[in-house]
Write a protein that holds these residues in place. Structure first.
Motif, mmCIF file in Angstrom:
data_model
loop_
_atom_site.group_PDB
_atom_site.id
_atom_site.type_symbol
_atom_site.label_atom_id
_atom_site.label_comp_id
_atom_site.label_asym_id
_atom_site.label_seq_id
_atom_site.Cartn_x
_atom_site.Cartn_y
_atom_site.Cartn_z
ATOM 1 N N ALA A 20 1.118 11.467 25.455
ATOM 2 C CA ALA A 20 1.453 10.287 24.657
ATOM 3 C C ALA A 20 1.245 10.569 23.173
ATOM 4 C CB ALA A 20 0.591 9.107 25.087
ATOM 5 N N ALA A 21 0.139 11.249 22.846
ATOM 6 C CA ALA A 21 -0.116 11.574 21.437
ATOM 7 C C ALA A 21 0.971 12.480 20.881
ATOM 8 C CB ALA A 21 -1.486 12.257 21.300
ATOM 9 N N LEU A 22 1.344 13.504 21.653
ATOM 10 C CA LEU A 22 2.362 14.440 21.187
ATOM 11 C C LEU A 22 3.726 13.783 21.073
ATOM 12 C CD1 LEU A 22 1.355 17.632 23.210
ATOM 13 C CD2 LEU A 22 1.009 17.194 20.778
ATOM 14 N N ALA A 23 3.990 12.780 21.905
ATOM 15 C CA ALA A 23 5.270 12.082 21.843
ATOM 16 C C ALA A 23 5.304 11.058 20.721
ATOM 17 C CB ALA A 23 5.558 11.402 23.182
ATOM 18 N N VAL A 24 4.167 10.388 20.499
ATOM 19 C CA VAL A 24 4.113 9.354 19.469
ATOM 20 C C VAL A 24 4.079 9.979 18.071
ATOM 21 C CG1 VAL A 24 2.654 7.540 18.483
ATOM 22 C CG2 VAL A 24 3.067 7.609 20.936
ATOM 23 N N GLN A 25 3.463 11.146 17.949
ATOM 24 C CA GLN A 25 3.331 11.762 16.629
ATOM 25 C C GLN A 25 4.675 12.013 15.938
ATOM 26 O OE1 GLN A 25 0.794 15.154 17.266
ATOM 27 N NE2 GLN A 25 -1.060 13.892 17.394
ATOM 28 N N PRO A 26 5.699 12.536 16.633
ATOM 29 C CA PRO A 26 6.993 12.667 15.952
ATOM 30 C C PRO A 26 7.560 11.328 15.506
ATOM 31 C CG PRO A 26 6.960 13.988 17.954
ATOM 32 C CD PRO A 26 5.732 13.135 17.982
ATOM 33 N N VAL A 27 7.285 10.281 16.278
ATOM 34 C CA VAL A 27 7.775 8.951 15.915
ATOM 35 C C VAL A 27 7.053 8.444 14.664
ATOM 36 C CG1 VAL A 27 8.103 6.588 16.695
ATOM 37 C CG2 VAL A 27 8.293 8.474 18.320
ATOM 38 N N ILE A 28 5.715 8.567 14.674
ATOM 39 C CA ILE A 28 4.945 8.163 13.497
ATOM 40 C C ILE A 28 5.358 9.013 12.302
ATOM 41 C CG2 ILE A 28 2.645 7.996 12.489
ATOM 42 C CD1 ILE A 28 1.550 7.471 15.273
ATOM 43 N N GLY A 29 5.543 10.312 12.558
ATOM 44 C CA GLY A 29 5.983 11.205 11.494
ATOM 45 C C GLY A 29 7.325 10.777 10.932
ATOM 46 N N THR A 30 8.224 10.343 11.821
ATOM 47 C CA THR A 30 9.534 9.871 11.374
ATOM 48 C C THR A 30 9.400 8.575 10.579
ATOM 49 O OG1 THR A 30 10.635 10.883 13.283
ATOM 50 C CG2 THR A 30 11.825 9.132 12.140
ATOM 51 N N ILE A 31 8.578 7.647 11.099
ATOM 52 C CA ILE A 31 8.388 6.359 10.417
ATOM 53 C C ILE A 31 7.759 6.561 9.041
ATOM 54 C CG2 ILE A 31 7.179 4.146 10.478
ATOM 55 C CD1 ILE A 31 7.316 4.374 13.571
ATOM 56 N N VAL A 32 6.597 7.239 9.026
ATOM 57 C CA VAL A 32 5.888 7.450 7.768
ATOM 58 C C VAL A 32 6.710 8.346 6.843
ATOM 59 C CG1 VAL A 32 3.803 8.384 6.702
ATOM 60 C CG2 VAL A 32 3.644 7.105 8.849
ATOM 61 N N GLY A 33 7.275 9.410 7.432
ATOM 62 C CA GLY A 33 8.055 10.340 6.619
ATOM 63 C C GLY A 33 9.287 9.692 6.013
ATOM 64 N N THR A 34 9.926 8.804 6.761
ATOM 65 C CA THR A 34 11.129 8.152 6.260
ATOM 66 C C THR A 34 10.805 7.102 5.212
ATOM 67 O OG1 THR A 34 12.217 8.500 8.395
ATOM 68 C CG2 THR A 34 13.202 6.887 6.933
ATOM 69 N N ILE A 35 9.840 6.228 5.537
ATOM 70 C CA ILE A 35 9.482 5.158 4.593
ATOM 71 C C ILE A 35 8.817 5.739 3.351
ATOM 72 C CG2 ILE A 35 8.096 3.095 4.255
ATOM 73 C CD1 ILE A 35 8.421 2.505 7.251
ATOM 74 N N ALA A 36 7.769 6.545 3.557
ATOM 75 C CA ALA A 36 7.060 7.129 2.415
ATOM 76 C C ALA A 36 7.961 8.102 1.661
ATOM 77 C CB ALA A 36 5.795 7.833 2.887
ATOM 78 N N GLY A 37 8.795 8.831 2.423
ATOM 79 C CA GLY A 37 9.718 9.760 1.780
ATOM 80 C C GLY A 37 10.668 9.052 0.836
ATOM 81 N N GLY A 38 11.202 7.914 1.288
ATOM 82 C CA GLY A 38 12.104 7.138 0.438
ATOM 83 C C GLY A 38 11.405 6.655 -0.826
ATOM 84 N N LEU A 39 10.153 6.230 -0.670
ATOM 85 C CA LEU A 39 9.405 5.749 -1.829
ATOM 86 C C LEU A 39 9.076 6.894 -2.793
ATOM 87 C CD1 LEU A 39 6.953 3.294 -0.021
ATOM 88 C CD2 LEU A 39 8.949 2.680 -1.410
ATOM 89 N N LEU A 40 8.758 8.066 -2.243
ATOM 90 C CA LEU A 40 8.425 9.211 -3.089
ATOM 91 C C LEU A 40 9.654 9.757 -3.812
ATOM 92 C CD1 LEU A 40 5.900 11.074 -0.748
ATOM 93 C CD2 LEU A 40 5.379 10.104 -2.994
ATOM 94 N N VAL A 41 10.775 9.806 -3.103
ATOM 95 C CA VAL A 41 12.010 10.252 -3.750
ATOM 96 C C VAL A 41 12.412 9.263 -4.834
ATOM 97 C CG1 VAL A 41 14.482 10.658 -3.406
ATOM 98 C CG2 VAL A 41 12.832 11.560 -1.747
#
Length: 439
Positions: free
Chosen positions: A153-174
């Motif tokens: 579950a951790a290994l499956a959720v981590q890509p999702v969290i990574g996508t969520i945080v990476g997408t939202i935070a990435g947009g804000l950082l860019v």
């Protein structure tokens, strides 16, 4: 950190989440923001992205086989994690510097495209060393029937969290000024920091011993023994499922950001919120799935994942277009519904197949079998997917900008192509289930 107490210690789970999430943030940035970086800073041409996918996949595969063999022979995962993460972060930052190269002519543009592809490949090489081999093999060493569901579950959720945080935070950082260098510096710096932390906080399991089978070359090439590999029949079909599913995934996901930003007209931050909301809701699916994995219902979960994924792709492919979305708001029901179904399918599939495959690895060759997994998870999908998506985009998304230059934007057609491919995953699923029933 011994094998017995590591499984339940706070330190163990802190490393699982910190190293896992840092790695997923970096992979998400490569899979999503590197592609929008190319469109924003280099050229709106999917061919560059296709070469990035293929060459970085080859670099990743070479890295996994090489360091998988090193890891097994040395009986050491920690060093690979620490050194790999530090170098991964450094080359992530260096990748961003390609935007400062002179773009004064067509020949210069070709040179810049070459530099972008090369920098991505080097980053992937060290990322695979630290994450795919070091980190994943370290997790395999700690996996037991009691904690496999929670680890899965951790290994499956981590890509999702990574996508969520990476997408939202990435947009804000860019940001509105397209400052990609800021994004690469923050994410790369975080990965470097986690690599340093792992030097002091990570320990291999007590019973991890060197597994030496002849010379290095003999052991390295033994993994290419096709006859021996085919004896693991269930694992063969599980890996084929992995390959087919991620061919489909890379057909559309590699172009999702550019589809939403340049075709539908969203800004990076709004795109991140739409994607993030769907995936946050989808994460809750992993809770009951843990019990079903423990109950040996993996085949059922994979089947459900494929169907749900297909529904999501169908919704986006048929019901989402520039004429029926409002780029100024997050509230776009059709797009959000499609993202939700795709997200649920993705989480269920990745969570289930991660545990299913790891349970089948030979105990003395886990590092090298991670290398085999990468062939099906990364190399095959990232080489084949562009052969599908590139012509689809060039035939359906050709536009001429205001200056008369030709641009190629991803359209709904890539989601329909992804839908057709993902349904083919049902074929290896049938055979994997049949082999599993024999046990």
């Amino acid at each position: 950190m011994g094998k017995n107490n590591a499984k339940s210690s706070i330190g163990f789970w802190a490393l699982i989440w910190l190293l896992g999430l840092a790695g997923q943030l970096c992979w998400n940035m490569e899979n999503q923001w590197f592609n929008t970086f190319v469109y924003a800073k280099i050229a709106k041409d999917p061919t560059i992205i296709s070469w990035m996918l293929a060459i970085s996949a080859a670099a990743t595969t070479v890295s996994t086989f090489l360091f998988g063999c090193v890891s097994d022979r040395k009986g050491n995962r920690k060093t690979l994690v620490s050194v790999g993460y530090i170098l991964w972060g450094i080359f992530t930052i260096l990748f961003g510097t390609t935007e400062f190269m002179n773009k004064g002519s067509n020949s210069a543009l070709i040179g810049i495209a070459f530099a972008v592809v090369a920098a991505d490949a080097i980053m992937s090489f060290f990322g695979s060393m630290g994450n795919d081999i070091g980190f994943n093999a370290w997790i395999n060493d700690h996996m037991t029937p009691d904690n496999s569901g929670a680890l899965g579950a951790a290994l499956a959720v981590q890509p999702v969290i990574g996508t969520i945080v990476g997408t939202i935070a990435g947009g804000l950082l860019v940001g509105a000024d397209d400052n990609y260098m800021r994004l690469f510096t923050v994410i790369g710096g975080s990965v470097i920091l986690l690599g340093i932390i792992s030097l002091f906080g990570m320990k291999d399991v007590d019973n991890l011993k060197p597994s030496i089978k002849g010379s290095f070359s003999e052991q390295f090439f033994s993994i290419f023994n096709l006859k021996a590999y085919l004896q693991h029949r269930e694992l063969v079909f599980v890996n084929l499922m992995l390959a087919v599913y991620f061919i489909s995934f890379n057909v559309y996901f590699s172009h999702l950001g550019n589809f939403m930003i340049y075709y539908l007209g969203f800004t990076a931050d709004t795109m991140g919120l739409i994607e993030g909301v769907g995936l946050i809701v989808a994460m809750f699916v992993t809770i009951p799935a843990i019990k079903l994995i423990k109950a040996d219902r993996s085949s059922l979960l994979i089947f459900a994942a494929i169907i749900l994924n297909s529904i999501g792709l169908l919704i986006i492919g048929l019901l989402v277009s520039p004429t029926n979305v409002d780029p100024s708001t997050v509230w776009n029901p059709n797009l959000m519904a499609g993202m939700l179904f795709v997200g649920i399918g993705y989480i269920l599939f990745l969570q289930t197949i991660t545990v299913w495959s790891k349970r089948l690895y030979p105990e003395d060759s886990r590092g090298q079998f991670e290398g085999i997994r990468i062939v099906f998870y990364v190399l095959i999908p990232m080489v084949i997917a562009p052969l599908i998506s590139n012509p689809v985009i060039k035939n359906s998304g050709e536009f001429v900008d205001e200056y008369g230059f030709t641009e190629y934007l991803p359209t709904n057609a890539v989601f329909i192509a992804g839908l057709i491919v993902v349904l083919l995953t049902l074929i290896p699923l049938y055979f994997a289930h049949r082999e599993h029933q024999k046990l």
